[in-house]
Scaffold this active site. Structure first.
Site, PDB file in Angstrom:
ATOM      1  N   SER A 175     -54.027   2.359 -67.073  1.00 26.14           N
ATOM      2  CA  SER A 175     -54.213   2.307 -65.610  1.00 26.14           C
ATOM      3  C   SER A 175     -54.728   0.939 -65.186  1.00 26.14           C
ATOM      4  O   SER A 175     -53.937   0.031 -64.913  1.00 26.14           O
ATOM      5  CB  SER A 175     -55.127   3.429 -65.136  1.00 26.14           C
ATOM      6  OG  SER A 175     -56.447   3.269 -65.598  1.00 26.14           O
ATOM      7  N   ARG A 176     -56.032   0.764 -65.176  1.00 30.42           N
ATOM      8  CA  ARG A 176     -56.622  -0.539 -64.860  1.00 30.42           C
ATOM      9  C   ARG A 176     -57.799  -0.758 -65.811  1.00 30.42           C
ATOM     10  O   ARG A 176     -58.556   0.187 -66.100  1.00 30.42           O
ATOM     11  CB  ARG A 176     -57.118  -0.588 -63.414  1.00 30.42           C
ATOM     12  CG  ARG A 176     -56.010  -0.674 -62.366  1.00 30.42           C
ATOM     13  CD  ARG A 176     -55.261  -2.004 -62.407  1.00 30.42           C
ATOM     14  NE  ARG A 176     -54.205  -2.092 -61.408  1.00 30.42           N
ATOM     15  CZ  ARG A 176     -52.938  -1.727 -61.598  1.00 30.42           C
ATOM     16  NH1 ARG A 176     -52.545  -1.244 -62.765  1.00 30.42           N
ATOM     17  NH2 ARG A 176     -52.049  -1.880 -60.630  1.00 30.42           N
TER      18      ARG A 176
ATOM     19  N   ILE B 289     -47.452   9.713 -62.743  1.00 34.66           N
ATOM     20  CA  ILE B 289     -47.306   9.178 -64.110  1.00 34.66           C
ATOM     21  C   ILE B 289     -47.993  10.122 -65.104  1.00 34.66           C
ATOM     22  O   ILE B 289     -47.443  10.426 -66.166  1.00 34.66           O
ATOM     23  CB  ILE B 289     -47.848   7.731 -64.212  1.00 34.66           C
ATOM     24  CG1 ILE B 289     -47.075   6.803 -63.265  1.00 34.66           C
ATOM     25  CG2 ILE B 289     -47.756   7.212 -65.655  1.00 34.66           C
ATOM     26  CD1 ILE B 289     -47.640   5.402 -63.119  1.00 34.66           C
TER      27      ILE B 289
ATOM     28  N   HIS C 142     -50.157  -5.655 -70.287  1.00 33.35           N
ATOM     29  CA  HIS C 142     -49.922  -4.964 -69.010  1.00 33.35           C
ATOM     30  C   HIS C 142     -48.416  -4.866 -68.695  1.00 33.35           C
ATOM     31  O   HIS C 142     -47.934  -5.439 -67.718  1.00 33.35           O
ATOM     32  CB  HIS C 142     -50.675  -5.663 -67.864  1.00 33.35           C
ATOM     33  CG  HIS C 142     -50.916  -4.766 -66.687  1.00 33.35           C
ATOM     34  ND1 HIS C 142     -51.985  -4.901 -65.847  1.00 33.35           N
ATOM     35  CD2 HIS C 142     -50.202  -3.705 -66.207  1.00 33.35           C
ATOM     36  CE1 HIS C 142     -51.930  -3.978 -64.905  1.00 33.35           C
ATOM     37  NE2 HIS C 142     -50.848  -3.241 -65.104  1.00 33.35           N
TER      38      HIS C 142
ATOM     39  N   MET D 217     -54.156  12.770 -62.967  1.00 38.36           N
ATOM     40  CA  MET D 217     -52.886  13.511 -63.035  1.00 38.36           C
ATOM     41  C   MET D 217     -52.047  13.227 -61.802  1.00 38.36           C
ATOM     42  O   MET D 217     -51.715  14.113 -61.016  1.00 38.36           O
ATOM     43  CB  MET D 217     -53.211  15.004 -63.166  1.00 38.36           C
ATOM     44  CG  MET D 217     -52.058  15.833 -63.648  1.00 38.36           C
ATOM     45  SD  MET D 217     -51.575  15.388 -65.319  1.00 38.36           S
ATOM     46  CE  MET D 217     -50.797  16.910 -65.840  1.00 38.36           C
ATOM     47  N   GLY D 218     -51.691  11.956 -61.634  1.00 43.19           N
ATOM     48  CA  GLY D 218     -50.733  11.591 -60.592  1.00 43.19           C
ATOM     49  C   GLY D 218     -49.336  11.810 -61.159  1.00 43.19           C
ATOM     50  O   GLY D 218     -49.155  12.520 -62.154  1.00 43.19           O
TER      51      GLY D 218
ATOM     52  N   GLU E 268     -57.546  -9.989 -66.832  1.00 42.18           N
ATOM     53  CA  GLU E 268     -56.253 -10.309 -67.460  1.00 42.18           C
ATOM     54  C   GLU E 268     -55.809 -11.694 -67.040  1.00 42.18           C
ATOM     55  O   GLU E 268     -56.039 -12.077 -65.888  1.00 42.18           O
ATOM     56  CB  GLU E 268     -55.214  -9.264 -67.031  1.00 42.18           C
ATOM     57  CG  GLU E 268     -55.587  -7.867 -67.505  1.00 42.18           C
ATOM     58  CD  GLU E 268     -54.638  -6.778 -66.977  1.00 42.18           C
ATOM     59  OE1 GLU E 268     -53.684  -7.109 -66.252  1.00 42.18           O
ATOM     60  OE2 GLU E 268     -54.870  -5.615 -67.292  1.00 42.18           O
TER      61      GLU E 268
HETATM   62  C1  DGY Z   1     -48.664  -0.770 -61.527  1.00 42.82           C
HETATM   63  O1  DGY Z   1     -47.565  -0.656 -60.985  1.00 42.82           O
HETATM   64  O2  DGY Z   1     -49.718  -0.594 -60.921  1.00 42.82           O
HETATM   65  C2  DGY Z   1     -48.621  -1.102 -62.985  1.00 42.82           C
HETATM   66  O3  DGY Z   1     -49.884  -1.337 -63.471  1.00 42.82           O
HETATM   67  C3  DGY Z   1     -47.699  -2.285 -63.202  1.00 42.82           C
HETATM   68  O4  DGY Z   1     -47.219  -2.301 -64.500  1.00 42.82           O
END
Ligand code: DGY
Length: 330
Positions: A237-238, A158, A286, A155-156, A267
């Protein structure tokens, strides 16, 4: 001698021009092919500043290649591609691009959620392939979002902005985060929930947590097995936060209903990636922050951070808060 800046992807000339007026700027010749590591190291040897992207591994070998490097400005909010410890030891400021991408990334995350839940990609391909013969009661029937339970892991800013989108859909919103967010709870009506409980109760689970040693492979087979069979998992996220093999097996076994993925362990992925063989997976390359306006703002912020450091000022968005410039450096 003017400070030397190396940019690891080709950027539009109009955006680079202000930097060229003050500094010597060199840029990798492609916008879609990564700069080879040996070229990056050679450039880092001479550079005062590096402008990098999340696909560049800014490890010790890059950070210690030369003696002049003062700043790395990374075109992303995430910075898991950078060795922060070495950077701080070497007096190199690491900067990222938070805030300017929050709404855009939240929009994409929500779009991915909707696309996966309502089978938008499958439906669009169905029409284009000429398969639409007649109206049918359950043709490409998906899952409703409204009035369902949305679980946000991470919950940052974004995460909060995705939650805000969810309130517009009358969703019941749960969140899990390292620290509780009382302000968000009050303003958005979201409920802090333990990770396991969130996973069990949510209809949609959105992963927005940064990649750290603690979150690596957070989503295991066991976690997917705790989800509802109707659950849809979204990752923006990742990729490394998810055990991809476990996700594949959970989808294949019908333990969850679908996945929307903007990020992957390695990726770019290729067309033979196992997850791409599944009809209930929506995959994106991404593009979380990829709108023209936002990428432009991110590029400008990176440049502003570089200029601040080279001018001896505080950068706007410093990542390594323990950074101190080295004294007696050219
Ligand atoms: C970020 O800014 O970390 C995003 O993954 C880029 O799209």
């Amino acid at each position: 001698m003017k400070p030397y800046i190396y940019i690891t992807r080709k950027l539009p000339d109009a955006l680079v021009k202000p930097l060229q007026e003050k500094y010597t700027v060199n840029m990798w010749k492609h916008d879609d092919i990564p700069v080879p590591k040996d070229v990056l190291r050679e450039e880092a040897k001479k550079a005062d500043a590096l402008f990098t992207v999340l696909a560049d591994s800014i490890d010790k070998s890059v950070l210690t290649a030369g003696e002049n490097l003062k700043v790395v400005a990374n075109l992303a909010v995430g910075f898991d591609n950078i060795d922060l410890t070495t950077a701080s030891e070497k007096g190199i400021a690491i900067c990222n691009t938070p805030d300017v991408l929050t709404d855009t990334t939240a929009d994409l995350t929500f779009a991915l959620l909707m696309a996966t839940a309502r089978r938008i990609v499958e439906a669009a391909e169905y029409v284009k392939a000429g398969k639409w013969q007649s109206w049918s009661p359950f043709l490409l029937a998906g899952h409703d979002l409204h009035h369902k339970t949305l679980g946000i892991v991470g919950m940052g800013k974004i995460g909060e902005t995705v939650a805000k989108r969810g309130t517009g859909f009358d969703m019941n919103i749960l969140y899990y985060n390292r620290t509780r967010k009382p302000e968000a709870e009050k303003q958005l009506g979201v409920s802090y929930t333990a990770f396991d409980e969130l996973v069990e109760k949510s209809d949609f689970i959105i992963c927005l947590t940064p990649l750290t040693p603690e979150t690596k492979n957070l989503f295991t087979r066991e976690v997917f097995q705790k989800m509802k069979p109707s659950a849809i998992f979204i990752n923006a996220s990742r990729g490394a936060v998810v055990d991809e093999q476990a996700l594949y097996e959970a989808l294949k076994a019908g333990e969850i209903a679908g996945a929307g993925l903007d990020v992957f362990q390695k990726e770019p992925i290729t067309a033979d990636h196992p997850l791409l063989q599944l009809p209930n997976v929506v995959a994106l390359p991404h593009i979380g922050s990829s709108s023209t306006e936002t990428r432009t703002a991110m590029i400008k912020l990176c440049m502003e951070n570089i200029c601040s450091i080279l001018d001896g000022k505080e950068p706007k968005t410093l990542v390594n808060k323990d950074w101190r410039p080295l004294v007696n450096r050219s």
